[in-house]
Design a protein around this motif. Sequence first.
Motif, PDB file in Angstrom:
ATOM      1  N   ALA A  97      -4.263  -0.330  -1.331  1.00 54.64           N
ATOM      2  CA  ALA A  97      -3.525  -0.758  -2.518  1.00 54.64           C
ATOM      3  C   ALA A  97      -3.529   0.344  -3.571  1.00 54.64           C
ATOM      4  O   ALA A  97      -2.507   0.586  -4.234  1.00 54.64           O
ATOM      5  CB  ALA A  97      -4.138  -2.041  -3.084  1.00 54.64           C
ATOM      6  N   GLN A 123      -0.231   2.213  -4.958  1.00 65.26           N
ATOM      7  CA  GLN A 123       0.035   2.220  -6.398  1.00 65.26           C
ATOM      8  C   GLN A 123       0.219   3.649  -6.897  1.00 65.26           C
ATOM      9  O   GLN A 123       1.114   3.910  -7.693  1.00 65.26           O
ATOM     10  CB  GLN A 123      -1.103   1.541  -7.140  1.00 65.26           C
ATOM     11  CG  GLN A 123      -0.885   1.415  -8.623  1.00 65.26           C
ATOM     12  CD  GLN A 123      -2.055   0.717  -9.309  1.00 65.26           C
ATOM     13  OE1 GLN A 123      -3.110   0.534  -8.720  1.00 65.26           O
ATOM     14  NE2 GLN A 123      -1.846   0.340 -10.548  1.00 65.26           N
ATOM     15  N   ASN A 124      -0.603   4.570  -6.433  1.00 69.06           N
ATOM     16  CA  ASN A 124      -0.481   5.970  -6.835  1.00 69.06           C
ATOM     17  C   ASN A 124       0.813   6.581  -6.331  1.00 69.06           C
ATOM     18  O   ASN A 124       1.429   7.397  -7.025  1.00 69.06           O
ATOM     19  CB  ASN A 124      -1.672   6.786  -6.346  1.00 69.06           C
ATOM     20  CG  ASN A 124      -2.924   6.484  -7.128  1.00 69.06           C
ATOM     21  OD1 ASN A 124      -2.882   5.942  -8.231  1.00 69.06           O
ATOM     22  ND2 ASN A 124      -4.069   6.829  -6.560  1.00 69.06           N
ATOM     23  N   SER A 149       3.594   5.306  -8.544  1.00 69.44           N
ATOM     24  CA  SER A 149       3.569   5.873  -9.901  1.00 69.44           C
ATOM     25  C   SER A 149       3.997   7.342  -9.928  1.00 69.44           C
ATOM     26  O   SER A 149       4.494   7.819 -10.948  1.00 69.44           O
ATOM     27  CB  SER A 149       2.176   5.717 -10.513  1.00 69.44           C
ATOM     28  OG  SER A 149       1.237   6.483  -9.826  1.00 69.44           O
TER      29      SER A 149
END
Length: 95
Positions: free
Chosen positions: A85, A89-90, A93
């Motif tokens: 996760a 997410q990284n 982003s």
Amino acid sequence: MERLAEAQASLVAIYSLYNAASEKKLPAIDANNSDTLKALLEVIQNREAIAYVQKAKKSIPSEVGELKRLLADVMLLLDGVDIKAIKAQNKVSTS
């Protein structure tokens, strides 16, 4: 919680394959106990190091890499950290 159950099931399956291919069998695995998993990881790493020193790389089961990865993943999940996760997410982003 679903991710933890999936990772534990994968760990048990790979562990069975590793144990079947290993010369010295290891005891049954408890995928819910982080201390047991840490000790198991140390045993596997020690076996691998000994095989390299003795130049007996062929005695290392091919499942060792995947087993170490799954051990780390399950230990992190038990500690409440989902590395998949975080990576997802990284990735989002930075895009």
